[in-house]
Design a protein around this motif. Structure first.
Motif, short mmCIF file in Angstrom:
data_model
loop_
_atom_site.label_atom_id
_atom_site.label_comp_id
_atom_site.label_asym_id
_atom_site.label_seq_id
_atom_site.Cartn_x
_atom_site.Cartn_y
_atom_site.Cartn_z
N GLY A 1 -6.32 25.04 51.52
CA GLY A 1 -4.66 25.01 51.69
C GLY A 1 -4.10 26.01 51.83
O GLY A 1 -2.79 25.78 51.89
N GLN B 1 1.41 20.48 57.21
CA GLN B 1 -0.06 20.09 57.05
C GLN B 1 0.20 19.95 56.24
O GLN B 1 -1.31 19.64 56.15
CB GLN B 1 0.30 22.55 56.98
CG GLN B 1 1.57 22.83 57.55
CD GLN B 1 0.53 23.30 59.23
OE1 GLN B 1 1.20 22.48 59.97
NE2 GLN B 1 -0.20 24.17 59.40
N LEU B 2 0.16 19.22 55.93
CA LEU B 2 -0.46 17.89 54.65
C LEU B 2 -1.41 16.73 55.24
O LEU B 2 -2.15 16.44 54.69
CB LEU B 2 0.98 17.46 54.21
CG LEU B 2 1.50 18.39 53.24
CD1 LEU B 2 2.80 17.04 52.21
CD2 LEU B 2 0.57 18.31 51.79
N GLY C 1 -1.55 26.33 54.90
CA GLY C 1 0.20 25.70 54.73
C GLY C 1 1.52 26.28 55.10
O GLY C 1 2.24 25.78 55.51
N GLN C 2 1.15 27.45 56.15
CA GLN C 2 1.80 28.78 56.48
C GLN C 2 1.29 28.96 57.33
O GLN C 2 2.20 29.75 58.57
CB GLN C 2 2.24 29.28 55.34
CG GLN C 2 3.59 28.96 54.20
CD GLN C 2 4.12 28.18 54.45
OE1 GLN C 2 5.33 28.86 55.43
NE2 GLN C 2 4.33 27.61 53.36
N MET D 1 5.15 23.08 55.28
CA MET D 1 4.06 22.55 54.68
C MET D 1 4.14 21.47 55.36
O MET D 1 2.71 20.63 55.30
CB MET D 1 3.69 23.48 53.16
CG MET D 1 4.79 23.14 52.38
SD MET D 1 4.18 21.24 51.87
CE MET D 1 5.46 20.79 50.65
N VAL E 1 -1.74 22.89 49.35
CA VAL E 1 -0.60 23.30 50.47
C VAL E 1 0.36 23.18 50.38
O VAL E 1 1.25 23.77 50.70
CB VAL E 1 -0.98 22.12 51.41
CG1 VAL E 1 0.21 21.81 52.83
CG2 VAL E 1 -2.28 22.28 52.28
N SER F 1 1.91 26.69 49.21
CA SER F 1 1.95 27.46 49.24
C SER F 1 3.58 27.47 50.18
O SER F 1 4.47 28.36 50.38
CB SER F 1 1.14 27.59 50.87
OG SER F 1 1.40 26.19 51.50
#
Length: 432
Positions: free
Chosen positions: A353, A172-173, A357-358, A169, A304, A307
């Motif tokens: 989020g 993805q932030l 996140g995944q 994750m 996120v 996740s």
């Protein structure tokens, strides 16, 4: 986050003088987040301007709704150019190396973005203005596509198996943080400048700022590319022959491209769509919409991270299914954009989020190691085309023609496609 054995990333105090360049894992994580935040900052500067600025500056000869739709059509061009850039990058990389390819790509992205900030409007050069905007947007897409660097793959290779979701994750932030930075800039510009000042010159500052952060992104990426991630890195980061890739991995590429569809569609239905809908169909103040988006984006950073924790405790598959179900429930609240937009926006970002996140982490595992880099790149580019390129355009068209319920159905369709793709991949593999 712990250290992965055999990754070549050392903890504080370890010494390895023979490594190409070995850094602490915390430094790698910081570098990945920094690069992704700068990427998304530039991405959302254009996205927000597509709803807030371009209809007035480049399409004033059209009625407000068609002008915004034309602006969103230009917005989609970068996504269509990304696969072309990937093909060019495959030819360029053997000649100048991956660092050279990324340097060229980011310079293309940065210069085209600054050029947009300098571009005269329709009132000065007529139809040439929107035509040049479209050309520069295509160049942006070439830069975005050419800058694919496999950072998610690198970080996943460093992750202990029991912490894979948490490590996955991290890149993805950049999505919610980058959006918050871009939205905050427009919030300040619209709040402290008069409307005339904003449309005359204020909006251009956001595009100039993108060039500055692109320099930061370039150094962050080059630093990561010289990091030692382990003995299997050469295989993991190698481009597979295109013919072999398409012949042997076409099913995985298509299904992997559909996996993040719900997440990518939701991203644009929360960031770009509410701005355009508010300006065109409600009396709500646009600065209030952006403020609620900032609140939601900040909360999305937390979800996120959540996740990743949930993916490690349960599975990535469970997280995506759960967030998809929540997205379906969110669609029931889209009508609040008329009178109480905070409900849809803030709740949507919280769900986003979890979903986002995944959304990319689940893709690389679908490919064999020798096809992982190229397969992930191609699937990612297709995902952005299917799930993101036309989301603001389709969403606004449906809402303006039939009502908000039709835009909600569009989001529902993305969820259905994601769940079907997830089920299809589950039947092939138990790795999810």
């Amino acid at each position: 986050m712990g250290n992965a054995a055999g990754t070549g990333i050392r903890k504080s105090g370890d010494v390895d003088p023979n490594a190409r360049q070995t850094v602490q894992l915390d430094d790698v994580i910081t570098t990945v987040v920094m690069a992704r935040v700068t990427d998304y900052f530039g991405f959302f500067v254009f996205a927000i301007a597509s709803a807030l600025v371009f209809p007035t500056i480049f399409f004033p000869y059209l009625e407000p709704v068609p002008a915004t739709l034309a602006s969103f059509a230009v917005f989609s061009l970068a996504f269509l150019a990304r696969p072309v850039a990937s093909l060019i990058g495959r030819r360029l990389e053997p000649r100048i190396g991956k660092p050279g390819k990324i340097t060229v790509a980011l310079m293309l992205l940065g210069t085209s973005t600054v050029a947009i900030g300098l571009l005269p409007g329709y009132d000065r050069i007529g139809w040439v203005a929107p035509a040049l905007l479209a050309v520069l947007r295509v160049i942006q897409g070439l830069g975005l596509g050419g800058a694919w660097d496999g950072m998610t793959l690198q970080l996943k290779s460093a992750a202990p198996k029991e912490r894979d979701g948490l490590y996955s994750m991290v890149p993805q932030l950049g999505g919610p943080i980058g959006f918050c930075v871009a939205a905050a800039m427009f919030y300040v510009l619209t709040g402290f400048l008069t409307e005339e000042e904003f449309y005359q010159y204020g909006w251009r500052f956001a595009f100039f700022a993108v060039m500055a952060v692109n320099v930061v992104s370039l150094f962050a990426r080059l630093r990561l590319l010289t990091t030692n991630f382990g003995s299997d890195e050469a295989t993991m980061m190698k481009s597979a022959p295109l013919g072999f890739l398409l012949r042997t991995q076409w099913r995985e590429i298509l299904l992997s491209a559909f996996l993040p569809l719900s997440s990518y569609a939701l991203l644009h239905m929360l960031t770009v769509f509410p701005v355009s809908y508010t300006l065109l169909f409600t009396d709500n103040a646009i600065d209030r919409i952006i403020l609620w988006q900032l609140v939601g984006g900040a909360l999305a950073v937390g979800t996120v991270i959540l996740s990743g924790l949930l993916a490690d405790r349960y599975s990535k598959r469970a997280v995506i299914i759960g967030s998809s179900v929540l997205t379906l429930l969110l669609c029931l609240s889209i009508g609040t954009l008329n009178d109480n937009p905070a409900v849809y926006i803030v709740a949507g970002f919280i769900i986003f989020g979890l979903s986002y996140g995944q959304s990319s982490a689940i893709v690389p595992d679908r490919f064999s190691p020798d096809c992982r880099y190229s397969g992930s790149a191609l699937a990612t580019n297709l995902s952005w085309i299917f799930g993101a390129a036309f989301a603001p355009l389709v969403g606004l068209f449906l809402a303006s023609t039939f009502g908000l319920w039709a835009a909600a159905l569009y989001l529902v369709s993305g969820v259905v496609v994601t769940l079907v793709a997830l089920f299809s991949l589950r039947r092939q593999s138990d790795k999810i």
